[in-house]
Structures are given as structure tokens and as C-alpha cells.
Design a protein around this motif. Structure first.
Motif, mmCIF file in Angstrom:
data_model
loop_
_atom_site.group_PDB
_atom_site.id
_atom_site.type_symbol
_atom_site.label_atom_id
_atom_site.label_comp_id
_atom_site.label_asym_id
_atom_site.label_seq_id
_atom_site.Cartn_x
_atom_site.Cartn_y
_atom_site.Cartn_z
ATOM 1 N N ASP A 24 -49.437 -28.584 -49.711
ATOM 2 C CA ASP A 24 -50.788 -28.040 -49.911
ATOM 3 C C ASP A 24 -51.848 -29.050 -49.502
ATOM 4 O O ASP A 24 -52.861 -28.697 -48.872
ATOM 5 C CB ASP A 24 -50.981 -27.646 -51.373
ATOM 6 N N THR A 49 -52.049 -29.058 -45.856
ATOM 7 C CA THR A 49 -52.737 -27.860 -45.366
ATOM 8 C C THR A 49 -54.236 -28.091 -45.317
ATOM 9 O O THR A 49 -54.913 -27.740 -44.330
ATOM 10 C CB THR A 49 -52.419 -26.654 -46.272
ATOM 11 N N VAL A 104 -57.107 -25.508 -51.129
ATOM 12 C CA VAL A 104 -56.190 -24.768 -50.258
ATOM 13 C C VAL A 104 -56.799 -23.425 -49.872
ATOM 14 O O VAL A 104 -56.751 -23.011 -48.700
ATOM 15 C CB VAL A 104 -54.820 -24.576 -50.945
#
Length: 477
Positions: free
Chosen positions: A256, A259, A464
Motif C-alpha cells: 500500500d 502504491t 491509498v
């Protein structure tokens, strides 16, 4: 014999009351019995590997009249004095483990034997905890990670250094005193030579930066210093340490974090800084304590070269940077963290790598302890502005799975030191596909430690969602 640097010695000199300058690693192993990981099995492992790790055999020796900083000498180690085990009280869960760790963090390591201890804790369903405590005067964060790894099945045998050959003979204390006396003029000359480079970076040294005139002096001497003073707002974390500690720990997804990193073209460290800043914003908003100005963090950075032969003691420099606690928008928090970390890293590279030792060297050894404790007393008194609000560390760990005596390592939570005046520490260590988070604070100032951990988790979820919206060219869903 291993002589402590002034930075190493500072961690010993500052200790007072129940304040101990020590690290604590909380390793959770997957187990289905009480024998695989136990005091007996860990004693056997250490007995096999103790020769590879000099700091676990170091005994502190003080110099008469404090004419020089202490030294470490080799000593025989009675593992039974360092290793213990217990069963957590019911319900044996993370909260019970946290209470035990908090008690360990609030108990100073004795100076009459090597500065470490290990405690095995049973009772967690399907898991065994190993809590390893090590003094900051012996190692910095990177070296502590190397020593913690010594327990693992995949341990690096390269921990053996020239210090393994240290003599076990007791040092002549009269010689130590004379050597210390003779070294005083040398230290004075060295301090004078380093002063021109040091003065321009005093504002990067907690807790000196809060003393009147220090930031102004740095700006006058160093054109690269920020033109505007970076003052930390007063928070509940800027307090004297009480008798208790509060801890919390957990893991978040490294995928995450990446990301978010990839969506915004920034670094993992930028995301960690924004994540912790956003979490503190959530926590202080929830308690109606959020200041208008951003919180300020001290971020220690290792200066030890990967191929350095000396692996122990402290080799760290200093980043002081604001956190994006004053921005409501997650994109702005990420942007602020990225921009400030770039500036702070550039500033750190301009400073001498030995900055944190250089500022200590001019202090005469006989008054070194009084100076260290007195300075922390001043910054926690409320008479000066807070130097920082918290310590924040992000340390790289193993990218591959590890085990101890065949038991898989599920997490390794880092618990680091807190001080009078800045009684909150958040440390993050990567492991496989996760970031293991350890939070330590004063027991009263951080009574909501678990809420802060949940705020970190919630903040990453929001980042996220923002990153996904950024990739789709729209708003987060």
C-alpha cells in the motif's frame, strides 16, 4: 578496550530516575509449543553465537573523577543473568504484551553487567514473543538491527569484528585517568577546529536548537540554514517523563505504501512521514489539541558506510523537519512531506557527519553528565520553546522471510528511546511485504497509544484511496 565517543556517552550520562536510553525489539514468532522458543533454547542459541557479537560481552568501566568518557571492556557473560521468561496474564493478547513491554521500557538496564537483556513471553495463541533490550550507548538503530538478527536462523556471520579480540584484563584505572587528563587539550583543539562547520548546523541538534539564539546563530553562520526559524509548537508530548511508558505496535502493508509512492512519484520515506503526520493530525484533532503550526520531528539518519569495519557505537546524523499535521488535504500532506524531506536531506549532507559528537566534544568530561541531564531538564521545563515534538525513524529491514530455531518470524516491532521534553517515538521497520510500527511514549502523555496506531492505519487507507483516485484521474472513490 572500546572507548565511547561523546555521543555514545551522552546516552549514559542523560539517564536519571527510571529513564533508560535503550532500544527494545519485540519479535513475534509463530509457534505451537512452549519449547521451540524458550529461555532454554534462546540461551543455547546465544551461547553458540555470543563470540560473534562483541557488544553483548562489553562491560562498562568508568574513569576515575570522570576525567574521560567511560570505556567498554571484555567480560565473561552469565547468560542466566540476562535471559528470562514468563507467561502473559489472561487474556494473553497484544494489550497484555504491550503492558509487559512498557514495563521493560520503563526499567533501566543495570550498569554492573553488559547492557542488554532478553525476555521470552508465552501465552499468545500460536505465537511466542521475544523482547530483546539493548542500550543506545552500544549501538545505533542500524547496528541494533544487525544484533537483533543474530538470533535468526539466517544470521550473518559477518558480525565478527576486530573487537572480538579485546583483552579480558581489567583496565588500570589510574592509567585511564591519566589518559583522560592528557586527552583534554587534544579534545579542546579538535573542538576548536570543528567549530566553524558545527556552528552553522546547531539548529539540527536536538535539544540545542530550542536554546535562545541557536537558530539565529545558525542562520548567521550558514546561508543554507532556513531563513525562518522552524519552531515546534508545544504539545502534550513535550513533557518530562513520568514513571510509566505507553507502547503500541502493529503492521501496515508495504505494498500500500508503494502504491502511494508510485502514484505521486515520491519515496517510501516521504509516504511514511506523511502517514505519521496525518495520523498525528487525526489524534490531536480527536482530542481538540491540534496546533495551527506543523509538528516538528527529529529523524536520525545513519552515517555508517556499508563496508565500515567498526559496526558498533553510534554513527548517526540529524534531520529536523516539520510534519504535515497542518494540512487537511491528503495530497497536500504528501506534497509537503516530499518537499521538506528533500530540503532536509540536502541540509543534512552539508553538515559534518560527526555533528552530534562535535557538539558534545567541547564539554569537559567531569561535568558531562550534569550538562546532559541539565539540558534535558531545561527543554522539558516549559521555560524554552520545545526543540521538537517527537522522534520518527524509518529503518530498512529484511525483504525475505526469517525464522528462529525453525519458528517463522511474523513481525519485529521496534521500540526506541524517548526523552524528557520529547516523549514520543514512532519507529518503522520494513519486513517482507509489511512495515512493522512501534510506538513508545510517556505513560500519561500517550495514554491513547493504541488510538494513534489505529490512526496510522486509517491514514494509510486514506492515502491509498487518494492514490487510486490520482491514477484514475479523478477523486478517490
Amino acid at each position: 578496550m572500546h572507548r565511547l565517543s561523546s555521543l555514545d556517552a551522552q546516552f549514559l550520562a542523560a539517564e536519571i530516575g527510571n529513564f533508560g536510553a535503550q532500544y527494545c525489539g519485540v519479535a513475534l514468532y509463530e509457534t505451537d509449543d512452549r519449547e521451540t522458543i524458550s529461555a532454554v533454547s534462546m540461551t543455547k542459541r546465544l551461547a553458540e553465537r555470543l563470540h560473534t557479537c562483541p557488544p553483548l560481552r562489553w562491560q562498562l568501566v568508568t574513569v576515575p573523577l570522570d576525567l574521560e568518557h567511560p570505556v567498554f571492556t571484555e567480560t565473561a557473560v552469565d547468560l542466566g543473568e540476562h535471559i528470562s521468561e514468563a507467561t502473559l496474564p489472561e487474556p494473553a493478547d497484544e494489550a497484555a504484551l504491550a503492558d509487559e513491554v512498557a514495563q521493560i521500557m520503563a526499567t533501566r538496564l543495570g550498569h554492573d553487567k553488559p547492557l542488554w537483556r532478553l525476555r521470552v513471553l508465552h501465552g499468545l495463541p500460536g505465537r511466542t514473543a521475544v523482547v530483546f533490550t539493548l542500550h543506545h550507548s552500544v549501538v545505533d538503530g542500524i547496528a541494533a538491527g544487525e544484533i537483533f538478527a543474530m538470533f535468526l536462523d539466517q544470521a550473518d556471520p559477518g558480525l565478527v569484528t576486530a573487537d572480538t579480540e579485546m583483552s579480558t584484563d581489567d583496565p588500570n584505572r589510574a592509567v585511564l585517568a591519566l589518559t583522560g587528563l592528557a586527552s583534554m587539550p587534544v579534545r579542546s583543539v579538535r573542538a576548536a577546529l570543528s567549530a566553524p562547520k558545527t556552528l552553522g548546523h546547531l539548529d539540527q541538534v536536538p535539544p540545542l536548537r530550542s536554546l535562545p539564539g541557536v537558530q539565529r546563530l545558525s542562520r548567521a553562520v550558514n546561508a543554507a540554514a532556513p531563513r525562518k526559524a522552524l519552531d515546534a509548537p508545544r504539545t502534550r508530548f513535550n513533557t518530562k517523563l513520568g514513571e510509566t511508558r505507553a507502547v503500541a505496535f502493529g503492521s501496515v502493508s508495504l505494498a500500500d505504501v508503494k502504491t502511494v509512492k508510485n502514484a505521486f512519484g515520491i519515496t517510501v520515506n516521504d509516504v511514511v512521514v506523511a502517514m505519521c503526520g496525518g495520523a498525528l493530525r487525526r489524534r490531536l484533532t480527536a482530542t481538540a489539541e491540534l496546533p495551527d503550526d506543523p509538528l516538528v520531528a527529529y529523524l536520525p539518519v545513519s552515517t555508517r558506510a556499508p563496508d565500515a569495519t567498526e559496526r558498533f557505537g553510534n554513527a548517526i546524523s540529524s534531520i529536523v523537519a516539520p510534519l504535515p499535521t497542518h494540512h487537511a488535504d491528503p495530497r497536500e500532506r504528501l506534497s509537503f512531506a516530499h518537499e521538506w524531506m528533500a530540503r532536509a536531506k540536502a541540509r543534512m549532507r552539508q553538515a559534518p557527519p560527526s555533528l552530534l559528537s562535535d557538539v558534545n566534544d567541547p564539554i569537559p568530561s567531569p561535568v558531562f553528565g550534569m550538562a546532559a541531564r541539565g539540558l534535558l531538564g531545561v527543554v522539558s521545563s516549559g521555560l524554552v520553546k520545545p526543540p521538537i515534538n517527537l522522534i520518527l525513524s524509518n529503518v530498512p529491514g529484511s525483504p525475505s522471510p526469517q525464522s528462529c530455531l525453525g519458528a517463522p518470524l511474523r513481525a519485529h516491532y521496534p521500540m526506541s528511546v524517548v526523552f524528557d521534553g520529547f516523549a514520543l517515538n514512532i519507529t518503522v521497520v520494513s519486513y517482507c511485504d509489511q512495515l512493522d510500527v512501534g510506538i513508545v511514549g510517556d505513560g500519561e502523555a500517550l495514554a491513547d497509544s493504541w488510538d494513534l496506531l489505529h490512526d496510522i492505519e486509517a491514514e494509510l487507507d486514506e492515502l491509498v484511496a487518494t492514490a487510486i483516485g490520482e491514477d484514475h484521474g479523478g477523486q478517490p472513490s
